[in-house]
Design a protein around this motif. Structure first.
Motif, PDB file in Angstrom:
ATOM      1  N   ASP A  27      68.070  22.467   5.705  1.00  0.00           N
ATOM      2  CA  ASP A  27      69.205  22.221   6.589  1.00  0.00           C
ATOM      3  C   ASP A  27      69.221  20.782   7.102  1.00  0.00           C
ATOM      4  OD1 ASP A  27      69.824  24.843   6.134  1.00  0.00           O
ATOM      5  OD2 ASP A  27      69.150  25.571   8.087  1.00  0.00           O
ATOM      6  N   LEU A  28      68.047  20.207   7.325  1.00  0.00           N
ATOM      7  CA  LEU A  28      67.973  18.815   7.776  1.00  0.00           C
ATOM      8  C   LEU A  28      68.558  17.869   6.726  1.00  0.00           C
ATOM      9  CD1 LEU A  28      64.392  18.694   9.332  1.00  0.00           C
ATOM     10  CD2 LEU A  28      66.492  18.130  10.565  1.00  0.00           C
TER      11      LEU A  28
ATOM     12  N   LEU B 206      63.816  14.261  10.955  1.00  0.00           N
ATOM     13  CA  LEU B 206      64.696  14.308  12.128  1.00  0.00           C
ATOM     14  C   LEU B 206      64.937  12.909  12.678  1.00  0.00           C
ATOM     15  CD1 LEU B 206      66.242  15.852  14.345  1.00  0.00           C
ATOM     16  CD2 LEU B 206      64.061  16.024  15.591  1.00  0.00           C
TER      17      LEU B 206
ATOM     18  N   LEU C 163      64.302  25.049   7.376  1.00  0.00           N
ATOM     19  CA  LEU C 163      64.616  23.937   8.262  1.00  0.00           C
ATOM     20  C   LEU C 163      64.762  22.645   7.468  1.00  0.00           C
ATOM     21  CD1 LEU C 163      64.784  22.350  10.940  1.00  0.00           C
ATOM     22  CD2 LEU C 163      62.270  22.438  11.030  1.00  0.00           C
TER      23      LEU C 163
ATOM     24  N   LEU D 126      69.236  21.358  15.261  1.00  0.00           N
ATOM     25  CA  LEU D 126      68.214  20.997  14.287  1.00  0.00           C
ATOM     26  C   LEU D 126      66.984  20.409  14.979  1.00  0.00           C
ATOM     27  CD1 LEU D 126      70.486  19.429  11.534  1.00  0.00           C
ATOM     28  CD2 LEU D 126      69.125  21.505  11.303  1.00  0.00           C
TER      29      LEU D 126
ATOM     30  N   ARG E 146      64.951  23.154  16.398  1.00  0.00           N
ATOM     31  CA  ARG E 146      64.206  23.856  15.356  1.00  0.00           C
ATOM     32  C   ARG E 146      62.992  23.049  14.900  1.00  0.00           C
ATOM     33  NH1 ARG E 146      68.516  25.302  10.902  1.00  0.00           N
ATOM     34  NH2 ARG E 146      66.657  26.108   9.821  1.00  0.00           N
TER      35      ARG E 146
ATOM     36  N   GLU F 121      75.127  20.364  16.499  1.00  0.00           N
ATOM     37  CA  GLU F 121      74.346  20.788  15.339  1.00  0.00           C
ATOM     38  C   GLU F 121      73.077  19.960  15.205  1.00  0.00           C
ATOM     39  OE1 GLU F 121      74.965  21.905  10.612  1.00  0.00           O
ATOM     40  OE2 GLU F 121      76.618  21.067  11.785  1.00  0.00           O
TER      41      GLU F 121
END
Length: 384
Positions: A319-320, A260, A316, A278, A281, A274
């Motif tokens: 998607d990251l 992240l 997760l 993230l 999450r 978005e």
């Protein structure tokens, strides 16, 4: 749930962090659970031995084998977190699984023979569980072990064997009673990977790297003294050792926070809703891990805790890295190693690898069924 640290645990964390900074063998180049290049293995073996010698691995082993039973129960999690934070190599292979099986089910002679060599990293272990037709449905395994006097003769094939090309020993499950029910008639073995009849064939993945292997066993003779636990009781041995492998979950929170941070740097002023989703999450993932640790420490762990954590993290993480790749526009089409690629193509490799997290340790679809049945008590799916 108790999330706060303690002076004792903070002091231990500082000690681990300083040790890693001084002795670690460099930064891992790739994301995920990967096999090192062969030329790195001597340094990683030496590094692993140092971690054991310093008391940072094998913490929960019995004292007579180098463990520290009076240690804080969260120390293994701290070590995993600090290794992930430094992005350096954790121990490679399946020694933690094998040692758990040996400590709980092994004979005194087996512990004396194998555990010291795990501590010195003279033996790297691999996990010989999965097969072409027995991955998430492990109980379908068909590798056979036939008793012949004081040895078992093993024939079969294993696949998705991480670090098999580096392994000295294998933690094997094989069927010793083909007529027994699915979860019965399976035996656990310690197998010398240099035995005649063992052939390791590397698998080249979409990432371009070789992390997994096929392992073929053709008439491999395994001494009866290498049976771990009782004959035909290997399912219980395997499930118990898998249950002891918990510290790796701690690294997932650190890894997602690190990704992240790099995503935010990559996005810059282009941060969107978005990205905010993230980030939320990631914080949920961290809280889930803290809750699981708290329950493990209190002995109140639920049947679905580890399963939900694995599902949530793996999706997760995908998607990251997918979003990070998308932020690069057409540069996202570059490959690892291209001089024009962002971060030398780390995002590309991480994206290609990300699906592995959703499969390794049980495909998420299978795990959702287990959450429903074991965690929520819902009716079982019909079995053919």
């Amino acid at each position: 749930m108790r999330l706060e640290s303690s002076p004792e645990l903070d002091a231990f964390r500082n000690k681990v962090r300083a040790f890693v900074a001084e002795h670690a063998p460099g930064v891992k180049r790739h994301a995920g659970v990967r096999a090192p290049d062969p030329e790195l293995m001597p340094a990683i073996r030496e590094w692993t031995a140092k971690l054991y010698e310093a008391g940072f691995l094998g913490i929960n082993w019995p004292a007579e084998y180098g463990g520290r039973p009076d240690a804080h129960p969260l120390e293994p999690f701290v070590v995993a977190e600090e290794l992930a934070r430094a992005r350096t190599w954790p121990p490679v292979g399946a020694a933690s699984l094998a040692s758990a099986a040996l400590i709980e089910f092994g004979t005194t002679e087996q512990r004396a023979r194998f555990l010291p060599r795990i501590r010195t990293c003279e033996d790297v272990w691999c996990q010989l569980f999965s097969e072409p037709e027995a991955g998430s449905d492990l109980a379908s395994l068909q590798t056979r072990a036939r008793r012949a006097g004081d040895v078992f003769v093993v024939d079969g094939q294993k696949v998705w064997t991480t670090n098999g090309q580096h392994a000295d020993m294998g933690y094997l499950l094989a069927r010793t009673d083909p007529d027994a029910p699915r979860h019965k008639g399976i035996t656990a073995f310690a197998v010398d990977m240099c035995s005649p009849g063992v052939q390791v064939r590397p698998l080249r993945e979409i990432t371009g790297t070789t992390d997994f292997n096929e392992v073929f066993l053709d008439g491999v003779r395994v001494p009866a003294g290498n049976v771990i636990g009782a004959v035909d009781d290997g399912w219980r041995v395997a499930m118990s050792s898998l249950g002891h492998e918990r510290s790796g979950v701690a690294a997932r929170g650190v890894e997602s926070v690190a990704v992240l941070d790099e995503l935010l740097e990559l996005a810059g002023e282009r941060a969107t809703d978005e990205v905010g989703e993230l980030a939320a999450r990631v914080h949920v993932n961290t809280a889930m891990i803290a809750l699981a640790q708290s329950r493990m420490q209190a002995g109140t762990e639920g049947a679905a805790d580890a399963l939900l954590g694995k599902i949530f993290f793996s999706e997760l993480n995908h998607d990251l890295v997918e979003f990070g790749l998308g932020l690069q526009g057409t540069d996202g089409l570059l490959v690892e190693g291209d001089p024009e690629a962002v971060a030398q193509g780390w995002w590309q490799d991480a994206y290609l690898y990300a699906r592995a997290f959703t499969i390794a340790g049980g495909a998420n679809e299978i795990l959702r069924t287990q959450v429903a049945e074991r965690g929520l008590g819902l009716p079982r799916d019909p079995r053919r």
